[in-house]
Design a protein around this motif. Structure first.
Motif, mmCIF file in Angstrom:
data_model
loop_
_atom_site.group_PDB
_atom_site.id
_atom_site.type_symbol
_atom_site.label_atom_id
_atom_site.label_comp_id
_atom_site.label_asym_id
_atom_site.label_seq_id
_atom_site.Cartn_x
_atom_site.Cartn_y
_atom_site.Cartn_z
ATOM 1 N N ARG A 27 19.113 11.611 35.897
ATOM 2 C CA ARG A 27 19.420 12.575 36.688
ATOM 3 C C ARG A 27 17.899 13.000 36.797
ATOM 4 O O ARG A 27 17.415 14.139 37.951
ATOM 5 C CB ARG A 27 19.664 13.331 35.633
ATOM 6 C CG ARG A 27 21.382 13.164 35.106
ATOM 7 C CD ARG A 27 22.006 13.767 33.814
ATOM 8 N NE ARG A 27 23.229 13.204 34.349
ATOM 9 C CZ ARG A 27 24.287 14.012 33.035
ATOM 10 N NH1 ARG A 27 23.903 14.331 32.707
ATOM 11 N NH2 ARG A 27 25.588 13.300 33.442
ATOM 12 N N GLY A 28 16.539 13.551 36.186
ATOM 13 C CA GLY A 28 15.526 14.326 36.335
ATOM 14 C C GLY A 28 15.195 13.078 37.801
ATOM 15 O O GLY A 28 14.140 14.270 38.266
ATOM 16 N N LEU A 29 14.768 12.171 38.320
ATOM 17 C CA LEU A 29 15.008 11.390 38.963
ATOM 18 C C LEU A 29 15.473 11.603 40.327
ATOM 19 O O LEU A 29 14.783 12.301 41.661
ATOM 20 C CB LEU A 29 13.941 10.150 39.052
ATOM 21 C CG LEU A 29 13.097 9.351 37.433
ATOM 22 C CD1 LEU A 29 13.528 7.898 37.068
ATOM 23 C CD2 LEU A 29 11.781 9.813 37.908
ATOM 24 N N ARG A 60 18.405 22.779 33.243
ATOM 25 C CA ARG A 60 17.531 22.157 32.174
ATOM 26 C C ARG A 60 16.554 20.983 32.792
ATOM 27 O O ARG A 60 15.481 20.903 32.193
ATOM 28 C CB ARG A 60 18.203 21.541 31.376
ATOM 29 C CG ARG A 60 19.449 22.228 30.561
ATOM 30 C CD ARG A 60 20.094 22.119 29.680
ATOM 31 N NE ARG A 60 20.742 20.752 29.656
ATOM 32 C CZ ARG A 60 21.714 20.857 30.028
ATOM 33 N NH1 ARG A 60 22.693 21.951 29.955
ATOM 34 N NH2 ARG A 60 23.389 19.851 30.468
ATOM 35 N N ILE A 61 17.217 20.186 33.764
ATOM 36 C CA ILE A 61 16.263 19.393 34.352
ATOM 37 C C ILE A 61 15.074 20.096 34.971
ATOM 38 O O ILE A 61 13.459 20.009 34.936
ATOM 39 C CB ILE A 61 16.369 18.960 35.507
ATOM 40 C CG1 ILE A 61 17.520 17.665 34.595
ATOM 41 C CG2 ILE A 61 15.609 17.859 36.459
ATOM 42 C CD1 ILE A 61 18.870 16.717 35.571
ATOM 43 N N LEU A 62 15.016 21.279 36.180
ATOM 44 C CA LEU A 62 13.766 22.415 36.574
ATOM 45 C C LEU A 62 13.260 22.836 35.350
ATOM 46 O O LEU A 62 11.868 22.497 35.890
ATOM 47 C CB LEU A 62 14.902 22.691 37.528
ATOM 48 C CG LEU A 62 15.227 22.436 39.020
ATOM 49 C CD1 LEU A 62 16.603 23.288 39.857
ATOM 50 C CD2 LEU A 62 14.207 21.567 39.720
ATOM 51 N N LEU A 63 13.682 23.150 34.903
ATOM 52 C CA LEU A 63 13.609 23.954 34.038
ATOM 53 C C LEU A 63 11.939 22.997 32.443
ATOM 54 O O LEU A 63 10.865 23.216 32.237
ATOM 55 C CB LEU A 63 13.707 24.835 32.649
ATOM 56 C CG LEU A 63 14.667 26.386 33.334
ATOM 57 C CD1 LEU A 63 15.612 26.314 32.386
ATOM 58 C CD2 LEU A 63 13.211 27.178 34.355
ATOM 59 N N THR A 64 13.235 21.991 32.142
ATOM 60 C CA THR A 64 11.965 20.641 31.935
ATOM 61 C C THR A 64 10.997 19.957 33.051
ATOM 62 O O THR A 64 9.730 20.404 31.973
ATOM 63 C CB THR A 64 12.958 19.578 31.440
ATOM 64 O OG1 THR A 64 14.009 20.460 30.561
ATOM 65 C CG2 THR A 64 11.944 18.417 30.867
#
Length: 266
Positions: A27-29, A60-64
Motif C-alpha cells: 500500500r505504501g508503494l 497513516r501511510i503519508l504521515l509515515t
C-alpha cells in the motif's frame, strides 16, 4: 447459504499473494506511485482516489512517509521529497547491467556522436535505465526512468522478440494498441509479424510510430547464455538522420556494443 465474507488472508491468496506478502508495504508503494499519476502535490482525498485505499489508511501511510523523509506536506497537500530518488539510485547501483553497460555506452555514444539509451521491459512498457551522451553535446532525449509503450518502440519490439510465439501472441492480445502517430502499427497481427522479424534481422528500426518525426534503431543486449535482458538504441529526428544512416552507421556500433557486453553479463 449466503456467501461468507472473505478474510484479508483469503483475499491475498486470491490475488496470488503468498503468506509472506506484506500488504502495508504494498500500500505504501502504491501511494508513492500515485504521485507520478497526479504530476503535482496531492490532497489526501486525491491520493485515496488514485490508490483505491481508505482515507484513514492513506493518511497513516503519508504521515509515515513524512516521518521517514520521503514526503513533505501539511494536512492539506503532500508531495514527494528528493529522498525518494534513493529508491531509484539503489536500483541503478545494484544492477549489474548498468555497471557493465554504462562505460560501453559512453564509448558508443562518442563514436556515433548521438545519444545511446538502454531499456528494459516492465509489463507492457519499456523503462529507460541508462543513457550516454557524446561529449560537448547538449543533453536531450529520453531520461532515466522514462516510460514508453513497448509495442511502438524499437527497444520494446526487441524485448518482446524474446518471447516464444504463443507467449508473444498472448501478450499482444492483452495490449491496447493506441495510435500514437499516423504511422503507429495498431493491427495486432501486423505487430506480431514486426516483432517476429526482429529475431531474424537482429535489430528493430521503428520510424515515427512512438513520436512523429523521430526514428530509432535498437539491438538486443544478451547475457552470457544468450538470453535477452535489455535493448540498446540510438535515435534521432527524421530531418537529421535517415534510415540508411541508421543501418549503415549506427547498427554496426550497436552490434559491437552488444557483442562486447555479452560475455560480461551473467
Amino acid at each position: 447459504m449466503p456467501k461468507l465474507k472473505r478474510t484479508d488472508e483469503e483475499k491475498k491468496q486470491a490475488r496470488g499473494d503468498g503468506p509472506e506478502f506484506v500488504e502495508a508495504l504494498d500500500r505504501g508503494l502504491r501511494v508513492i506511485q500515485a504521485f507520478s499519476r497526479e504530476g503535482r502535490p496531492m490532497t489526501l482525498s486525491k491520493a485515496a482516489e488514485l490508490t483505491g485505499l481508505a482515507r484513514a489508511t492513506v493518511r497513516r501511510i503519508l504521515l509515515t512517509l513524512k516521518a521517514s523523509g520521503f514526503v513533505h506536506g501539511d494536512d492539506r497537500l503532500f508531495s514527494l521529497t528528493p529522498r525518494v530518488l534513493l529508491l531509484a539510485s539503489s536500483y541503478l547501483a545494484s544492477n549489474q547491467v548498468n555497471s557493465v553497460m554504462q562505460p560501453l555506452m559512453d564509448s558508443t555514444a562518442g563514436e556515433a556522436r548521438e545519444v545511446c539509451s538502454l531499456a528494459v521491459l516492465d509489463g507492457d512498457q519499456v523503462v529507460f535505465i541508462a543513457r550516454a551522451t557524446p561529449a560537448r553535446m547538449f543533453s536531450t532525449g529520453l531520461e532515466i526512468g522514462y516510460r514508453l509503450p513497448a509495442f511502438c518502440t524499437s527497444v520494446g519490439r526487441v524485448l518482446l522478440s524474446r518471447m516464444p510465439d504463443d507467449q508473444l501472441r498472448q501478450a499482444v492480445e492483452r495490449m491496447t494498441l493506441t495510435e500514437m502517430t499516423p504511422q503507429t502499427i495498431t493491427d495486432k497481427n501486423a505487430l506480431i509479424a514486426s516483432v517476429t522479424a526482429v529475431r531474424d534481422d537482429g535489430y528493430s528500426l521503428v520510424d515515427g510510430e512512438a513520436e512523429e518525426g523521430f526514428r530509432s534503431i535498437s539491438v538486443p543486449i544478451r547475457r552470457y547464455d544468450g538470453g535477452i535482458i535489455a535493448a540498446a538504441n540510438i535515435g534521432g529526428h527524421v530531418d537529421r538522420i535517415g534510415v540508411d544512416e541508421m543501418k549503415e552507421r549506427f547498427l554496426p556500433l550497436l552490434k559491437k556494443l552488444a557483442a562486447t557486453a555479452q560475455p560480461l553479463l551473467v
